[in-house]
Write an enzyme that holds these catalytic residues in place. Sequence first.
Site, PDB file in Angstrom:
ATOM      1  N   ASP A  10       0.873  -1.177   0.000  1.00 52.48           N
ATOM      2  CA  ASP A  10       0.000   0.000   0.000  1.00 52.48           C
ATOM      3  C   ASP A  10       0.911   1.227   0.000  1.00 52.48           C
ATOM      4  OD1 ASP A  10      -2.149   1.748   0.290  1.00 52.48           O
ATOM      5  OD2 ASP A  10      -2.165   1.559   2.472  1.00 52.48           O
ATOM      6  N   GLU A  71      -1.220  -1.449  -4.741  1.00 50.24           N
ATOM      7  CA  GLU A  71      -2.454  -0.689  -4.891  1.00 50.24           C
ATOM      8  C   GLU A  71      -2.318   0.318  -6.019  1.00 50.24           C
ATOM      9  OE1 GLU A  71      -5.482   0.567  -1.744  1.00 50.24           O
ATOM     10  OE2 GLU A  71      -4.294   2.376  -2.052  1.00 50.24           O
ATOM     11  N   ASP A 144      -2.179   0.722   7.353  1.00 51.73           N
ATOM     12  CA  ASP A 144      -1.462   0.546   6.090  1.00 51.73           C
ATOM     13  C   ASP A 144      -0.932  -0.885   5.948  1.00 51.73           C
ATOM     14  OD1 ASP A 144      -1.088   3.682   5.353  1.00 51.73           O
ATOM     15  OD2 ASP A 144      -0.781   3.318   7.489  1.00 51.73           O
TER      16      ASP A 144
END
Length: 164
Positions: A10, A71, A144
């Site tokens: 992420d 992501e 996260d």
Amino acid sequence: MKWMRILGIDPGIGIVGFGVIDVTSLGVYENPEWGVITTSKDKSDGARLQEIYEDLTSVLHRYQPDVVSVEQIFFFKNMKTMVPVTQARGVVLLAVHTQGIPYAEYTPMQVKQAITGSGKAKKREVQEMVAQILVLGTIPRPDDAADGLGLALCHHQHSRMAMT
């Protein structure tokens, strides 16, 4: 027996979350690990991006993933934060590419769909499902890192669908 090791990432300029899962040939998840790479707001953007690159390269060497799930930037409400996050994502892709590791990209909606069955799930619902799927007992912290694990799970889900 490990069949595939997936590293989910992420990206962010201040915090890069990551999660690692091993998937057995039976589709069982083993050895989940997670963490974050943090950078200081007191440093220049260039220094922060270099730190992300170097620290992520260490993570890649440590875990030796077979594939990385990153992501994809889909939509941003705040244009001011979009540029640094996009730059950090570019550094993530560079680090992964430099190591010769294949990667896949998923939008937040794809991750939500893969984990909860709904592309409109709330962040907390996704985190709870990640903990449940991986039998962790509690939601990984910080958020996260949980997102990194969600990205790894999402990739496994998509790779399973591609094989059928």
